[in-house]
Motif scaffolding. Structure first.
Motif: not given
Length: 436
Positions: A102-105, A135-147, A163-173
């Motif tokens: 997702k690209l936004s800005g 300018l914002k870039t977000t890439y999301t998968t089932d278990w991770a996200q980069m923003m 913003d410079a974020e590395a996110t882990l979606f806890i598996p099974g949630t």
């Protein structure tokens, strides 16, 4: 374009082959004599001589080439179907990758006019500028996200990382629980977390700018949604000095870390939360002989009410209160922390939509930079520790989803004891925001 299933493709190939053979069959029928002509005996003079050497029936050798031709065509058709299936798989993978990205800005262009600061006519300004260019870039998968979000503006400090974020979606949630590491917004209150592109007034309130300057810091955060999103919790451990602290860029100026968090609820028409902050700043205040730990504690309450009772548009009412020790004060282009100084503030905001494209917002915010200290005058002017209340009115018009025009007028009212002259610092802002 709708892609056919493999079975449908094979049926289509079979049908195509039959249609291709139809012209050949039609020509064969045309070359054969009509049924009545075949039944009539030919004149003797025209009757062909019998050839005893000609076979009486068609042999199997004559039918073999036709069967071989059909098999060959079927093989070619099946190969084409397999190629289309492979292309379909590649296209689906490409579409999945694009869906995750997702690209936004947005850009906020402004004109501002401020009254002169005193009767002599000095101070104040009239200027054009670009407040934000995000300018914002977000890439999301089932278990991770980069923003990653950057701010590119012509004024200092120029291009910066917001913003410079590395996110882990806890598996099974099902992405309801996450762990984020990097540079992000403090999980405190409502207005600090709200996007600047969605706010009704050009700038955040004075109390938020004092307690949470630039709204961001480096640290680690846990976030969770519970009870189908009705309850949300965000807690984290941060440096505590913000992204533009007084150490070298990208560093913390002490070993202490600040614990920050918010527990909130969302019922649709009513939402709110309680925020807390506990930490220390290891620094030397002007009155200190040596560096020491200064308390940095805060408590915040916020609430938002959304109503749809008026016939011409929805209404929202928002408010927030913060009290604590230690805040930041602007001194020119530098933010200086007021170490251990108690302060408090609050704001109330009413937004009334008028139809689908217009809105009116009225906001009042109040800030006491030295909580409990009596207002004073210094050389005929209000002291910097005096309370300030600001009344702001904003008119908004939306040109579709991508363009918003805001005209705002703010009237700061600094407490001025007898004999002190209040600054004439009313501010008009015309802002045009384009986003994608």
């Amino acid at each position: 374009m709708t892609l056919l299933k493999p079975s449908s493709m094979r049926r289509l190939a079979h049908t195509s082959l039959v249609l291709a053979l139809c012209p050949t069959l039609a020509l064969a029928q045309q070359s054969s004599p009509p049924a009545d002509e075949a039944a009539s005996p030919a004149p003797a003079s025209e009757a062909p001589a019998a050839d005893s050497s000609a076979p009486a029936t068609t042999s199997e050798a004559d039918a073999a080439p036709a069967d071989a031709d059909i098999d060959e065509r079927m093989t070619i058709a099946e190969g084409k179907v397999a190629a289309l299936e492979e292309q379909n798989t590649e296209t689906k993978n490409d579409l999945l990758s694009l869906k995750r990205l997702k690209l936004s800005g947005y850009v906020q262009g402004r004109y501002q006019y401020q009254q002169s600061l005193d009767e002599s006519g000095t101070g104040g300004f009239s200027r054009f500028g670009v407040r934000r260019g995000r300018l914002k870039t977000t890439y999301t998968t089932d278990w991770a996200q980069m923003m990653l979000q950057i701010d590119a503006v012509p004024a200092a400090p120029g291009v910066t990382v917001r913003d410079a974020e590395a996110t882990l979606f806890i598996p099974g949630t099902k992405q309801q629980l996450s762990l984020t590491l990097g540079q992000m917004k403090w999980p405190f209150g409502y207005e600090a977390v709200q996007s600047s592109s969605d706010r009704e007034m050009p700038e955040r309130t004075r109390v938020i700018r004092a307690f949470l300057p630039d709204e961001r810091d480096r640290g680690i955060k846990f976030a969770g949604n519970f009870l189908e999103g009705k309850v949300n919790v965000s807690v984290g451990l941060f440096d505590g000095d913000g992204i533009f602290n007084q150490g070298y860029v990208g560093s913390d100026n002490d070993k202490e870390k600040d614990f920050i968090g918010r527990a909130g609820f969302d019922l649709g028409w009513l939402s709110g939360g309680v925020s807390g902050w506990h930490g220390y700043s290891i620094a030397k205040a002007p009155s200190d002989t040596y560096r020491k730990a200064h308390t940095r504690d805060r408590l915040g309450l916020d609430a938002q009410v959304y109503l749809d009772v008026l016939p011409f548009g929805a209404t929202s009412i928002k408010g927030e209160y913060i009290v604590g020790k230690g805040y930041w004060k602007s001194s020119g282009d530098v933010k200086v922390e007021q170490l251990g100084v108690p302060a408090s503030g609050w704001y109330g905001l009413i937004v009334q939509n008028v139809g689908l494209t217009n809105a009116v917002a009225v906001r009042y915010d109040w800030f006491d930079p030295e909580h409990g200290k009596k207002n004073a005058a210094v050389e005929g002017r209000p002291a910097s520790s005096n309370t300030v209340g600001t009344l702001g009115v904003s008119l908004l018009h939306y040109f579709g989803e991508n363009l918003k025009v805001t005209a705002a007028y703010e009237l700061p009212m600094t407490a001025a004891p007898s004999g002190a002259q209040e600054p004439h610092d009313n501010l008009f802002t015309l802002q045009m925001q384009a986003r994608y």
